[in-house]
Design a protein around this motif. Sequence first.
Motif, PDB file in Angstrom:
ATOM      1  N   LEU A 103      -2.950 -32.672 -35.611  1.00 34.52           N
ATOM      2  CA  LEU A 103      -3.854 -31.964 -36.520  1.00 34.52           C
ATOM      3  C   LEU A 103      -4.691 -32.944 -37.332  1.00 34.52           C
ATOM      4  O   LEU A 103      -4.996 -32.707 -38.502  1.00 34.52           O
ATOM      5  CB  LEU A 103      -3.057 -31.043 -37.453  1.00 34.52           C
ATOM      6  CG  LEU A 103      -2.139 -30.022 -36.784  1.00 34.52           C
ATOM      7  CD1 LEU A 103      -1.473 -29.144 -37.832  1.00 34.52           C
ATOM      8  CD2 LEU A 103      -2.893 -29.171 -35.776  1.00 34.52           C
ATOM      9  N   ASN A 104      -5.012 -34.077 -36.717  1.00 34.88           N
ATOM     10  CA  ASN A 104      -5.843 -35.095 -37.378  1.00 34.88           C
ATOM     11  C   ASN A 104      -5.197 -35.625 -38.654  1.00 34.88           C
ATOM     12  O   ASN A 104      -5.888 -35.964 -39.619  1.00 34.88           O
ATOM     13  CB  ASN A 104      -7.239 -34.549 -37.689  1.00 34.88           C
ATOM     14  CG  ASN A 104      -7.977 -34.087 -36.451  1.00 34.88           C
ATOM     15  OD1 ASN A 104      -7.755 -34.612 -35.367  1.00 34.88           O
ATOM     16  ND2 ASN A 104      -8.824 -33.083 -36.593  1.00 34.88           N
ATOM     17  N   ARG A 106      -3.330 -34.050 -40.805  1.00 36.13           N
ATOM     18  CA  ARG A 106      -3.203 -33.118 -41.930  1.00 36.13           C
ATOM     19  C   ARG A 106      -1.729 -32.809 -42.235  1.00 36.13           C
ATOM     20  O   ARG A 106      -0.889 -32.812 -41.350  1.00 36.13           O
ATOM     21  CB  ARG A 106      -3.946 -31.814 -41.623  1.00 36.13           C
ATOM     22  CG  ARG A 106      -5.450 -31.959 -41.622  1.00 36.13           C
ATOM     23  CD  ARG A 106      -6.155 -30.619 -41.470  1.00 36.13           C
ATOM     24  NE  ARG A 106      -5.876 -29.990 -40.194  1.00 36.13           N
ATOM     25  CZ  ARG A 106      -5.348 -28.787 -40.048  1.00 36.13           C
ATOM     26  NH1 ARG A 106      -5.008 -28.068 -41.113  1.00 36.13           N
ATOM     27  NH2 ARG A 106      -5.156 -28.280 -38.847  1.00 36.13           N
ATOM     28  N   ASP A 514     -17.225 -23.232 -38.647  1.00 37.73           N
ATOM     29  CA  ASP A 514     -17.067 -24.236 -37.598  1.00 37.73           C
ATOM     30  C   ASP A 514     -16.892 -23.612 -36.224  1.00 37.73           C
ATOM     31  O   ASP A 514     -17.206 -24.240 -35.208  1.00 37.73           O
ATOM     32  CB  ASP A 514     -15.869 -25.139 -37.904  1.00 37.73           C
ATOM     33  CG  ASP A 514     -16.092 -26.024 -39.116  1.00 37.73           C
ATOM     34  OD1 ASP A 514     -17.274 -26.212 -39.502  1.00 37.73           O
ATOM     35  OD2 ASP A 514     -15.107 -26.530 -39.672  1.00 37.73           O
ATOM     36  N   SER A 526     -11.143 -29.538 -30.678  1.00 39.50           N
ATOM     37  CA  SER A 526     -11.343 -30.195 -31.974  1.00 39.50           C
ATOM     38  C   SER A 526     -11.261 -29.194 -33.113  1.00 39.50           C
ATOM     39  O   SER A 526     -10.684 -29.476 -34.175  1.00 39.50           O
ATOM     40  CB  SER A 526     -12.699 -30.904 -31.993  1.00 39.50           C
ATOM     41  OG  SER A 526     -12.755 -31.931 -31.023  1.00 39.50           O
ATOM     42  N   ARG A 529      -7.610 -28.429 -33.753  1.00 43.25           N
ATOM     43  CA  ARG A 529      -6.887 -29.496 -34.453  1.00 43.25           C
ATOM     44  C   ARG A 529      -7.238 -29.535 -35.941  1.00 43.25           C
ATOM     45  O   ARG A 529      -6.401 -29.861 -36.782  1.00 43.25           O
ATOM     46  CB  ARG A 529      -7.201 -30.849 -33.809  1.00 43.25           C
ATOM     47  CG  ARG A 529      -6.665 -30.977 -32.392  1.00 43.25           C
ATOM     48  CD  ARG A 529      -6.718 -32.409 -31.900  1.00 43.25           C
ATOM     49  NE  ARG A 529      -6.384 -32.515 -30.486  1.00 43.25           N
ATOM     50  CZ  ARG A 529      -5.147 -32.478 -29.997  1.00 43.25           C
ATOM     51  NH1 ARG A 529      -4.124 -32.307 -30.823  1.00 43.25           N
ATOM     52  NH2 ARG A 529      -4.937 -32.587 -28.709  1.00 43.25           N
ATOM     53  N   GLN A 530      -8.460 -29.173 -36.271  1.00 45.02           N
ATOM     54  CA  GLN A 530      -8.897 -29.215 -37.658  1.00 45.02           C
ATOM     55  C   GLN A 530      -8.478 -27.980 -38.439  1.00 45.02           C
ATOM     56  O   GLN A 530      -8.370 -28.029 -39.670  1.00 45.02           O
ATOM     57  CB  GLN A 530     -10.410 -29.382 -37.732  1.00 45.02           C
ATOM     58  CG  GLN A 530     -10.944 -29.643 -39.124  1.00 45.02           C
ATOM     59  CD  GLN A 530     -10.312 -30.869 -39.777  1.00 45.02           C
ATOM     60  OE1 GLN A 530     -10.104 -31.898 -39.124  1.00 45.02           O
ATOM     61  NE2 GLN A 530      -9.991 -30.775 -41.066  1.00 45.02           N
ATOM     62  N   ASN A 531      -8.194 -26.872 -37.743  1.00 44.66           N
ATOM     63  CA  ASN A 531      -7.949 -25.610 -38.447  1.00 44.66           C
ATOM     64  C   ASN A 531      -6.583 -24.986 -38.202  1.00 44.66           C
ATOM     65  O   ASN A 531      -6.248 -23.990 -38.832  1.00 44.66           O
ATOM     66  CB  ASN A 531      -9.039 -24.602 -38.068  1.00 44.66           C
ATOM     67  CG  ASN A 531     -10.399 -24.989 -38.600  1.00 44.66           C
ATOM     68  OD1 ASN A 531     -10.717 -24.774 -39.763  1.00 44.66           O
ATOM     69  ND2 ASN A 531     -11.215 -25.610 -37.746  1.00 44.66           N
TER      70      ASN A 531
END
Length: 603
Positions: A103-104, A106, A514, A526, A529-531
Motif C-alpha cells: 500500500l505504498n 501506508r 482518482d 496503482s 495500492r493508494q486507496n
Amino acid sequence: MKLSFLVLPLLHLSSLSNLCSAAFFTSPSQLSKKQYDFVIVGGGTAGSVLANRLTENSKVSVLVIEAGVNHQGNLNLEVPFLGVTLSGTQVDWNFTTTPQNGLNGRVLPYARGFVLGGSGSINLLTFNRGSDDVWNRWASLTKDQGWSWNSVKKYYLKSSSLVPPADGHDFTGQANPAVHGNGPVEVSVPGFSLPIDDLVVSTSNQLGGRFSFNVDFNSGKFVGVGELGFMQSSIGGGERSSAATAYLEPVESRRNLDILINAQVTKLIQSGTSKSGPIFQVAEIGQPGSSKRWQVMALKEVILSAGVIGTPQLLLLSGIGPSAALTSLQITPLVDLPDVGTNLADHPLVPNYFQVSSNGTWDDVLRNGDNFGATLGLWQASRQGLFVNSPGNTLAYTRLPANSPALAGISDPAAGSRSAHTELIFVDGFAPFGSVPQPATGNFVTVLTAVVSPTSRGSVTLASTDPFAKPLINPSILSTNFDIQAMVQAIKDAQTFLNATPWQKDFKPVPFGDLANARTDTDKASFARQNSVTVNHPAGTARMSPANSNWGVVDSQLKLKGAQGVRIVDASVFPVIPECHIQGPVYIVAERAADLIKSAYGL
C-alpha cells in the motif's frame, strides 16, 4: 466490516463501567473466588457464546475476563447505521498496522472491539455463514469431518434466526426462511429501502452471468460464476444483534457466571507438567496503569477467546510460540510453536466513488446536522428510517473470469466453485472509508470492492514484553500478484455494473476523484495500492491443524498443541480465511467448541 466513516458525528459515550449488575466486576480485587471450572479470556463474540452455553449446567462455574467496557449505555452500539462511528473510540482497541509495502508504505487503522460482544459489537453487521465449500475445506485441512458443512450445519442453525425487517415489508424473494435456524442472533434483510436497490436488482437481471441474482447467500452457494443479492445483517427490530445482546445479556443473572470487565489477562502461568507438555491453568490479570497482578485458576480449562490479535499476543507473552523469537525478547520459551502469530489474513477493500445526477442519495444526512438529528430521532422514536440498516443494502460475490491474469500459474485460492474471489457492496452515498473526505456538495454512489480469497499472509508479533503495549500487526495487504490482479478485476466489475442501462436514466454515474484517472489495469493497480484499506476480517493467527502435523497452533478439537489446559476459540483458529464476512463463522466455531468442551468433561 469494521471500517469508519470519518465524517459522522460521534454520539456521547457513557461511562459504561458504572452500569454493572451483580454479575459484573470492574476490578480483579472484587472477585470473590480464585478458582473457576473455566476461565474465558475475552468477552467478545466467541467468549459470549461460550459463557452462555457452558453455564447452562448450573454446576459449572465460569469467569469471563474482558479487557474492554460494558456494551450497555452506548447508543452508537445499538443503532445499526452508526456502527461506522465506532472505529477510533473507547470501544475500539485502536490498533494500527505496520507500514504496508503493498500500500505504498501506508499505515492503516485496525479496528477491533474493546467491549463486551467484541468486534461483533462494532462491525457493520453483515451476516454470512460461508459456502459449503468453506467448511468442507476446513474438514480436509484438519482431517476432521466434524468441521464439514454437514457436521457444523446444526451449529449455524443453533446460532441465528431470520426475523422480519424493521419496516415489516414482505421480503419474499429477498431471503429464504427455509435455510435459517432458530438461534439467538437476529438476522434480517434491510428494513429501509434505498433508491439504488431497484437499480442494482435491475442491472443484475440485465447483465446476468457473473451478476446473476441470488435469493439467499446463506443457502450455502455463494456463486456460480457470480451472484448478487440483498444484504443480510445481524439486526433485529431495527437494532444491532450482537453476541453481547443475544448470548450474554440473557444469562447475566446466572449465579455460576462472573464477568470481569476493564481487566486484561497479562499471561498464562504454568501450573504443572504432563506427558503432553506444560499445564497452563492459571491466568494472571492486570489493569492498565497498575503494576499489581492477580491470579485465577481454571480447574478444567483456560479458554482463549481474545481474538486474532489478542490471542497470539497472549500466547507469546506466556512463552508459547517460536522459541528463537521469544528468547530474543528474554521470554523463556515453554512451548515451541512456530506458527503462533503467523498466517494473518484479511480482506482488502477499495472504495470506488461515482458522482451521480440523482439527488436522492443519503449524502445530505451526513452533511447536515438537522437531517442527521431528524433521522436519529426517527430511529429513537420508532426504530424506523435509514438508521435501521447498515450502510449497504445489496452486495455481489463474484468469481474471476477463467482467463484472469490473477489465476495464471497458481491454484485457485477459493475454497471451491461455490466460493467467491471478490465482493462488491453498493452504497447509496459517499462512504469515506480511508483518507478521502466527503465532498461538501454533490451526490454519490460508492461501490466497495474487496478480495475475499486473498493469498497475502502476514503476522502478529510482540513489540514489547509489556502486556499493555500494542503488538506489531502486519496483514501484508496486497502483497501478492493474485490479490492486486483480483482487485483490479473487481474495480473493473464495479465500473461495468454502473455503466449498465438501468443506471443511465436518472443516476448517470461518473467515476470520481482518482478513480476517473485510473483507465488502464496498471492505473487501477496503482489506485488500489493508494486507496485500499481492509474489511477488518482478520483470521488465522492460531490456526487449527491435524493433531500430529508439524504446523498449526491448535488441533481440530481447538486444544493448544504441546500443552494442556488451554483451548482457543475465536477467528485465530481459522485454518484459511473464509470467502465471506466472518462473524457468522465465528458463531459456528464457538457453538461447536461449546459442545466439544461439554463432551470432554461429561457436562
